[in-house]
Scaffold this motif. Structure first.
Motif, mmCIF file in Angstrom:
data_model
loop_
_atom_site.group_PDB
_atom_site.id
_atom_site.type_symbol
_atom_site.label_atom_id
_atom_site.label_comp_id
_atom_site.label_asym_id
_atom_site.label_seq_id
_atom_site.Cartn_x
_atom_site.Cartn_y
_atom_site.Cartn_z
ATOM 1 N N ASP A 17 -38.307 84.999 53.880
ATOM 2 C CA ASP A 17 -37.532 84.681 52.648
ATOM 3 C C ASP A 17 -38.450 86.112 51.870
ATOM 4 O O ASP A 17 -39.865 85.669 52.090
ATOM 5 C CB ASP A 17 -37.418 83.894 51.569
ATOM 6 C CG ASP A 17 -37.011 84.267 50.279
ATOM 7 O OD1 ASP A 17 -36.251 84.969 49.950
ATOM 8 O OD2 ASP A 17 -36.012 83.419 50.060
ATOM 9 N N VAL A 19 -39.474 86.409 48.951
ATOM 10 C CA VAL A 19 -39.380 86.179 47.580
ATOM 11 C C VAL A 19 -40.706 86.573 47.396
ATOM 12 O O VAL A 19 -41.308 86.932 46.074
ATOM 13 C CB VAL A 19 -39.343 84.997 47.410
ATOM 14 C CG1 VAL A 19 -39.286 83.835 48.022
ATOM 15 C CG2 VAL A 19 -38.878 84.323 45.789
ATOM 16 N N GLU A 22 -42.815 89.486 46.113
ATOM 17 C CA GLU A 22 -42.861 89.641 44.737
ATOM 18 C C GLU A 22 -43.171 88.504 43.605
ATOM 19 O O GLU A 22 -43.617 89.079 42.607
ATOM 20 C CB GLU A 22 -41.122 90.065 44.920
ATOM 21 C CG GLU A 22 -40.471 90.286 45.146
ATOM 22 C CD GLU A 22 -40.090 92.021 45.659
ATOM 23 O OE1 GLU A 22 -40.449 92.416 44.099
ATOM 24 O OE2 GLU A 22 -39.547 92.961 46.656
ATOM 25 N N GLU A 23 -42.900 87.376 43.981
ATOM 26 C CA GLU A 23 -43.361 85.724 42.752
ATOM 27 C C GLU A 23 -44.347 86.284 44.067
ATOM 28 O O GLU A 23 -44.826 84.706 43.953
ATOM 29 C CB GLU A 23 -42.220 85.272 42.907
ATOM 30 C CG GLU A 23 -41.353 85.957 42.057
ATOM 31 C CD GLU A 23 -40.470 84.978 41.558
ATOM 32 O OE1 GLU A 23 -40.468 84.050 41.484
ATOM 33 O OE2 GLU A 23 -39.511 85.358 40.803
ATOM 34 N N LEU A 33 -39.765 76.703 50.657
ATOM 35 C CA LEU A 33 -39.214 77.542 51.547
ATOM 36 C C LEU A 33 -40.363 76.888 52.533
ATOM 37 O O LEU A 33 -40.333 77.761 53.684
ATOM 38 C CB LEU A 33 -40.561 78.692 50.466
ATOM 39 C CG LEU A 33 -39.406 79.224 49.504
ATOM 40 C CD1 LEU A 33 -40.223 80.321 48.379
ATOM 41 C CD2 LEU A 33 -38.091 79.989 50.412
#
Lengths: 78, 501
Positions: A17, A19, A22-23, A33
């Motif tokens: 993932d 994500v 970005e975060e 996750l």
């Protein structure tokens, strides 16, 4: 790629993932996750791709919980 | 019932012996016996439930869990163990569908259940001494426990295990495996997973100690290995995945666990490489592989994994049938196949359970009578060669992931309930013989998310309300359509090719 990007890439690969790229303060355990099995995989990949040996007994969910925290811990072990 | 009578004897002969411990609390045989008697009396006196009404026991690995299990069966009720990892929506569904008459909550959290009595064990005084009459105990052909497993229609189904089923299993474990009296057993699996039964009742019948690992300990490798180092474990019971998870620690070996003499595996395929690694790390210990579905009471085959077997470099067999069981291999029309030919495994004999609670249709499909005995059609593909059973995957969409059994169709059903999803199918990622994780191939509804990962996060959140964490896919991929086969079914093969392209 600098060290930080490399680490993020490894985490993203294991979590499957993007994500995490970005975060950087996302709690990857709370977000679902990473489970215990993927955690082991993450440690293996740190060793293989970054050449950093993280003893499994050093890995603690509370202090390795976000991409930023993981980068900090790996910097300490480098 | 012999199991209960034997626990009573241990409580009388070695009252201070620890029956169960979880790292924080421990309970002795005397306390286990005494408290479960009192709780049984309390349930009987205050709830007025009809005999054999199921009772939900909710919690993780607290000492009140074993107390509650025994209390239920001593009072003539069956129990449904539900672990805290099960999301509330699913708990509610199970409570409703099972017709449970009571929920025993061993945690402090409010479950938000209406229309059912909830008993909090933490608040109980249980001062009243009342011995429960043995005539009230669950009888041979009555249900002892009910374990819910994944169902393909989106609803979990409850497998009813009788006292006779459990007794037959426990007797086999304590006589055919090297489980001498008073040993320390590892319990790794949550109680809602029947792998826990493999150590729990054999340990209690043989006067042993159950050493339970809580999820907090398992989640922190440092704590896990400290815990194991001080555990004095003798019998290791886990999924192969769990022991594999311990391998990255080079100190995980016979020096860390010097008393460990037996490994028992169940719940999924034992890979040859795992068995070899284990032999190298624990050269003196004996390793046993077993196999069985929840519907046939935990396990019905076993084999010791010897050096000789490992040297063959072949996929490991799951072993020979439990002596009172017959295993057949049949073709699609139900005709028995000769030795060495692959077909569906049919289990016949006293380990086969009573069927699914309140589901006569599902029960009729999977259960039947063969040679005048109860039989279960496993859906597992396999063969028998020289008396040894080999498992070779599934005939349908049921899978095992890290030992957890699940129906891909159930996950797909819940994905489709999400407002963000038009349609979805699940693809297991299995680069070698075992599945590593699940991939959801999703056709999304129109949405306002800028990035795919935001959509993924929203779907994950949705799913977490309805499915346990182990059933939530690790990876999400997005597509315009799901390819169809000629007869209008989702083409899993094509989808797989697309995902891995």
């Amino acid at each position: 790629m600098d060290f930080k990007e490399k680490v993020l890439q490894v985490i993203a690969e294991v979590c499957e993932d993007d994500v995490v790229k970005e975060e950087h303060d996302l709690d990857i355990f709370e977000a679902g996750l990473l489970d215990s099995f993927a955690t082991v995989e993450l440690i293996v990949q740190f060793e293989e791709q970054l050449g950093i040996n993280v003893p499994i007994t050093e890995f603690d969910r509370d202090t390795w919980n976000t991409p930023n925290a993981i980068i900090d811990r790996l910097n300490e072990l480098k | 019932m012999k199991l209960l009578t034997t626990i009573a004897q241990h409580a009388a002969v070695s009252p201070e012996q620890t029956a169960f411990r979880n790292g924080e609390d421990a309970i002795s045989y005397r306390m286990l016996w005494d408290r479960s008697d009192r709780l049984a009396a309390l349930i009987r006196n205050s709830c007025q439930l009809e005999r054999q009404t199921p009772i939900v026991v909710y919690g993780h690995m607290g000492t009140d869990m074993p107390v509650s299990f025994l209390a239920c069966v001593k009072a003539g009720y069956s129990y449904i163990p539900i672990d805290t990892s099960i999301p509330m929506e699913r708990v509610r569904l199970i409570v409703e569908k099972s017709g449970a008459g009571l929920v025993i909550n061993t945690t402090d959290s409010d479950l938000g259940l209406d229309n059912i009595a909830v008993l909090y064990t933490a608040a109980l005084q249980l001062e009243q001494v009342e011995v429960i009459d043995r005539d009230l105990w669950v009888k041979e052909n009555e249900v002892f426990y009910i374990i819910y497993t994944s169902g393909s229609t989106g609803n979990p189904k409850g497998v009813q295990v009788t006292a006779a089923n459990l007794q037959s299993f426990t007797d086999w474990m304590t006589s055919d495996f090297p489980l001498e009296k008073g040993k320390v057993f590892l319990n790794q699996a949550p109680f809602s997973f029947d792998l826990s039964v493999m150590d729990f009742y054999p340990a209690l019948q043989s006067g042993g100690t159950i050493h339970a690992l809580t999820k907090d300990v398992i989640n922190k490798p440092k704590q896990l290995f400290e815990n194991l180092s001080g555990s004095a474990l003798e019998i290791w019971t886990s999924t192969p995945s769990f022991v594999q998870m311990c391998f990255p620690n080079p100190d995980f070996n016979a020096e860390m666990l010097p008393e460990l003499d037996t490994f028992l595996f169940c719940g999924e395929v034992l890979p040859l490489a795992v068995a070899k690694e284990l032999k190298a790390r624990f050269p003196e210990a004996r390793i046993f592989n077993t196999y069985g579905p929840t519907e046939a009471t935990v396990a019905v085959t076993s084999i010791e994994i010897t050096e000789e077997l490992l040297a063959k470099e072949e996929a490991l067999p799951v072993g020979r049938p439990k002596p009172d069981m017959r295993i057949l291999v049949v073709d699609e029309t139900g005709n028995p196949l000769p030795d060495g030919e692959k077909g569906e495994l049919i289990l016949v004999g006293p380990s086969v359970t009573k069927g699914y609670l309140g589901e006569p249709l599902l029960t009729g499909k999977a259960y039947g009578i063969v040679y005048d005995m109860q039989a279960y059609q496993t859906g597992d593909a396999g063969l028998i060669k020289d008396g040894l059973v080999y498992c070779q995957g599934r005939l349908d969409y049921q899978i095992k992931l890290h030992g957890y059994r699940m129906e891909l169709e159930e996950i797909e059903f819940h994905l489709q309930q999400s407002d963000y999803i038009k349609s979805a199918i699940i693809i297991p990622y299995a680069p070698e013989e075992e599945i590593e994780y699940l991939i959801a191939a999703v056709v999304p509804e129109a949405n306002d998310f800028e990035k795919e990962y935001q959509l993924t996060a929203a779907i994950r959140k949705d799913l977490a309300l309805r499915l346990p964490a182990y059933m939530i896919p690790r990876k999400f991929t997005y597509h315009f359509t799901i390819p169809m086969t000629m007869n209008g079914k989702a083409d899993r093969k094509k989808m797989k090719e697309e995902v891995f392209a």
